[in-house]
Design a protein around this motif. Structure first.
Motif, PDB file in Angstrom:
ATOM      1  N   GLN A 159      25.929   2.685   6.023  1.00 59.38           N
ATOM      2  CA  GLN A 159      27.137   3.486   5.847  1.00 59.38           C
ATOM      3  C   GLN A 159      27.453   4.269   7.133  1.00 59.38           C
ATOM      4  OE1 GLN A 159      26.939   6.379   2.710  1.00 59.38           O
ATOM      5  NE2 GLN A 159      29.162   6.545   2.555  1.00 59.38           N
ATOM      6  N   LEU A 160      26.432   4.823   7.748  1.00 59.90           N
ATOM      7  CA  LEU A 160      26.622   5.561   8.987  1.00 59.90           C
ATOM      8  C   LEU A 160      27.102   4.643  10.109  1.00 59.90           C
ATOM      9  CD1 LEU A 160      23.493   7.860   8.704  1.00 59.90           C
ATOM     10  CD2 LEU A 160      25.883   8.632   8.690  1.00 59.90           C
ATOM     11  N   LEU A 161      26.611   3.412  10.140  1.00 57.09           N
ATOM     12  CA  LEU A 161      27.087   2.442  11.135  1.00 57.09           C
ATOM     13  C   LEU A 161      28.576   2.172  10.960  1.00 57.09           C
ATOM     14  CD1 LEU A 161      24.357  -0.346  11.478  1.00 57.09           C
ATOM     15  CD2 LEU A 161      25.177   1.213  13.238  1.00 57.09           C
ATOM     16  N   GLU A 162      28.995   1.983   9.716  1.00 56.78           N
ATOM     17  CA  GLU A 162      30.409   1.731   9.430  1.00 56.78           C
ATOM     18  C   GLU A 162      31.293   2.906   9.855  1.00 56.78           C
ATOM     19  OE1 GLU A 162      30.615   0.800   5.282  1.00 56.78           O
ATOM     20  OE2 GLU A 162      29.486  -1.076   5.523  1.00 56.78           O
ATOM     21  N   GLN A 163      30.738   4.103   9.809  1.00 56.03           N
ATOM     22  CA  GLN A 163      31.474   5.305  10.192  1.00 56.03           C
ATOM     23  C   GLN A 163      31.417   5.559  11.698  1.00 56.03           C
ATOM     24  OE1 GLN A 163      29.599   8.387   7.885  1.00 56.03           O
ATOM     25  NE2 GLN A 163      30.467   7.667   5.947  1.00 56.03           N
ATOM     26  N   GLY A 164      30.659   4.747  12.411  1.00 59.63           N
ATOM     27  CA  GLY A 164      30.543   4.917  13.848  1.00 59.63           C
ATOM     28  C   GLY A 164      29.563   6.001  14.257  1.00 59.63           C
ATOM     29  N   ARG A 165      28.755   6.460  13.341  1.00 59.37           N
ATOM     30  CA  ARG A 165      27.770   7.513  13.626  1.00 59.37           C
ATOM     31  C   ARG A 165      26.432   6.833  13.954  1.00 59.37           C
ATOM     32  NH1 ARG A 165      27.879  11.399   8.705  1.00 59.37           N
ATOM     33  NH2 ARG A 165      26.415  12.511  10.054  1.00 59.37           N
ATOM     34  N   TYR A 166      26.374   6.302  15.172  1.00 56.30           N
ATOM     35  CA  TYR A 166      25.284   5.433  15.568  1.00 56.30           C
ATOM     36  C   TYR A 166      23.933   6.138  15.681  1.00 56.30           C
ATOM     37  CZ  TYR A 166      29.259   2.448  16.483  1.00 56.30           C
ATOM     38  OH  TYR A 166      30.414   1.737  16.342  1.00 56.30           O
ATOM     39  N   GLU A 167      23.929   7.365  16.190  1.00 57.49           N
ATOM     40  CA  GLU A 167      22.657   8.079  16.323  1.00 57.49           C
ATOM     41  C   GLU A 167      22.066   8.422  14.958  1.00 57.49           C
ATOM     42  OE1 GLU A 167      22.754  11.351  19.035  1.00 57.49           O
ATOM     43  OE2 GLU A 167      23.716  10.149  20.602  1.00 57.49           O
ATOM     44  N   ALA A 168      22.921   8.829  14.028  1.00 56.61           N
ATOM     45  CA  ALA A 168      22.441   9.144  12.675  1.00 56.61           C
ATOM     46  C   ALA A 168      21.949   7.875  11.979  1.00 56.61           C
ATOM     47  CB  ALA A 168      23.542   9.807  11.863  1.00 56.61           C
ATOM     48  N   ALA A 169      22.654   6.759  12.196  1.00 57.59           N
ATOM     49  CA  ALA A 169      22.231   5.481  11.617  1.00 57.59           C
ATOM     50  C   ALA A 169      20.882   5.074  12.186  1.00 57.59           C
ATOM     51  CB  ALA A 169      23.270   4.409  11.894  1.00 57.59           C
ATOM     52  N   GLN A 170      20.718   5.262  13.486  1.00 56.01           N
ATOM     53  CA  GLN A 170      19.454   4.920  14.129  1.00 56.01           C
ATOM     54  C   GLN A 170      18.304   5.729  13.526  1.00 56.01           C
ATOM     55  OE1 GLN A 170      19.119   5.952  18.291  1.00 56.01           O
ATOM     56  NE2 GLN A 170      17.844   4.140  18.678  1.00 56.01           N
ATOM     57  N   ALA A 171      18.562   6.987  13.225  1.00 52.85           N
ATOM     58  CA  ALA A 171      17.528   7.828  12.610  1.00 52.85           C
ATOM     59  C   ALA A 171      17.126   7.279  11.236  1.00 52.85           C
ATOM     60  CB  ALA A 171      18.021   9.263  12.487  1.00 52.85           C
ATOM     61  N   GLU A 172      18.088   6.790  10.469  1.00 48.90           N
ATOM     62  CA  GLU A 172      17.776   6.207   9.149  1.00 48.90           C
ATOM     63  C   GLU A 172      16.941   4.936   9.301  1.00 48.90           C
ATOM     64  OE1 GLU A 172      18.266   7.449   6.154  1.00 48.90           O
ATOM     65  OE2 GLU A 172      19.429   9.167   6.842  1.00 48.90           O
ATOM     66  N   PHE A 173      17.307   4.097  10.268  1.00 52.44           N
ATOM     67  CA  PHE A 173      16.550   2.858  10.471  1.00 52.44           C
ATOM     68  C   PHE A 173      15.145   3.148  10.998  1.00 52.44           C
ATOM     69  CE2 PHE A 173      20.979   1.029  11.063  1.00 52.44           C
ATOM     70  CZ  PHE A 173      21.051   0.582   9.746  1.00 52.44           C
ATOM     71  N   ARG A 174      15.012   4.177  11.814  1.00 48.54           N
ATOM     72  CA  ARG A 174      13.678   4.561  12.292  1.00 48.54           C
ATOM     73  C   ARG A 174      12.817   5.091  11.137  1.00 48.54           C
ATOM     74  NH1 ARG A 174      12.973   4.939  17.977  1.00 48.54           N
ATOM     75  NH2 ARG A 174      14.950   4.636  19.056  1.00 48.54           N
ATOM     76  N   ALA A 175      13.447   5.764  10.191  1.00 48.58           N
ATOM     77  CA  ALA A 175      12.705   6.248   9.019  1.00 48.58           C
ATOM     78  C   ALA A 175      12.144   5.063   8.225  1.00 48.58           C
ATOM     79  CB  ALA A 175      13.603   7.111   8.135  1.00 48.58           C
ATOM     80  N   ILE A 176      12.918   3.993   8.151  1.00 44.81           N
ATOM     81  CA  ILE A 176      12.434   2.781   7.471  1.00 44.81           C
ATOM     82  C   ILE A 176      11.234   2.215   8.220  1.00 44.81           C
ATOM     83  CG2 ILE A 176      12.981   0.389   6.859  1.00 44.81           C
ATOM     84  CD1 ILE A 176      15.900   1.326   6.473  1.00 44.81           C
ATOM     85  N   LEU A 177      11.337   2.169   9.553  1.00 44.75           N
ATOM     86  CA  LEU A 177      10.245   1.598  10.348  1.00 44.75           C
ATOM     87  C   LEU A 177       8.975   2.434  10.278  1.00 44.75           C
ATOM     88  CD1 LEU A 177      12.283   0.353  13.417  1.00 44.75           C
ATOM     89  CD2 LEU A 177      11.313  -1.017  11.560  1.00 44.75           C
ATOM     90  N   THR A 196       7.489  -3.545   9.964  1.00 42.52           N
ATOM     91  CA  THR A 196       7.958  -4.932  10.105  1.00 42.52           C
ATOM     92  C   THR A 196       9.220  -5.207   9.278  1.00 42.52           C
ATOM     93  OG1 THR A 196       6.542  -5.681   8.289  1.00 42.52           O
ATOM     94  CG2 THR A 196       5.607  -5.726  10.517  1.00 42.52           C
ATOM     95  N   HIS A 197       9.845  -4.179   8.764  1.00 40.20           N
ATOM     96  CA  HIS A 197      11.032  -4.384   7.914  1.00 40.20           C
ATOM     97  C   HIS A 197      12.139  -5.033   8.749  1.00 40.20           C
ATOM     98  CE1 HIS A 197      14.358  -3.576   5.198  1.00 40.20           C
ATOM     99  NE2 HIS A 197      13.427  -3.444   4.259  1.00 40.20           N
ATOM    100  N   ARG A 198      12.551  -6.239   8.382  1.00 44.27           N
ATOM    101  CA  ARG A 198      13.470  -7.015   9.219  1.00 44.27           C
ATOM    102  C   ARG A 198      14.875  -6.419   9.294  1.00 44.27           C
ATOM    103  NH1 ARG A 198      16.103 -11.603   5.926  1.00 44.27           N
ATOM    104  NH2 ARG A 198      15.778 -10.824   3.840  1.00 44.27           N
ATOM    105  N   ASP A 199      15.353  -5.755   8.260  1.00 46.37           N
ATOM    106  CA  ASP A 199      16.700  -5.206   8.294  1.00 46.37           C
ATOM    107  C   ASP A 199      16.785  -3.952   9.157  1.00 46.37           C
ATOM    108  OD1 ASP A 199      17.718  -7.182   6.648  1.00 46.37           O
ATOM    109  OD2 ASP A 199      17.232  -6.067   4.824  1.00 46.37           O
ATOM    110  N   ALA A 200      15.658  -3.311   9.416  1.00 46.11           N
ATOM    111  CA  ALA A 200      15.660  -2.086  10.206  1.00 46.11           C
ATOM    112  C   ALA A 200      15.376  -2.350  11.687  1.00 46.11           C
ATOM    113  CB  ALA A 200      14.637  -1.104   9.660  1.00 46.11           C
TER     114      ALA A 200
END
Length: 81
Positions: free
Chosen positions: A53-71, A76-80
């Motif tokens: 959702q954050l990616l769609e909104q253009g909030r790339y740094e916040a999206a990156q933080a969510e994906f890092r939380a997954i990692l 090894t989570h492929r979507d993150a």
């Protein structure tokens, strides 16, 4: 005069009780582990949805933080990745 009572167990009877108790404990441990896996998968799904959702909104740094939380949960989570 005293009365003495002697109890005699049938052979193998206590072994079956031990197997029964062991089985119950293993089943309970499996249920706890399954609940932990469900909680972990739920947490990953929440981070993934928020990140997308954050990616769609253009909030790339916040999206990156969510994906890092997954990692942090699953490196090894492929979507993150």
């Amino acid at each position: 005069m005293r009365t003495v009572v002697i109890r005699v167990r049938a052979p193998g009877r206590s072994v079956w009780g031990l197997w029964l108790v062991s089985g119950i404990l293993l089943a309970a441990a499996g249920a706890v582990r399954a609940a932990e896996v469900d909680d972990t998968q739920r947490e990953i799904a929440q981070h993934l949805a928020a990140g997308q959702q954050l990616l769609e909104q253009g909030r790339y740094e916040a999206a990156q933080a969510e994906f890092r939380a997954i990692l942090k949960i699953d490196a090894t989570h492929r979507d993150a990745l």
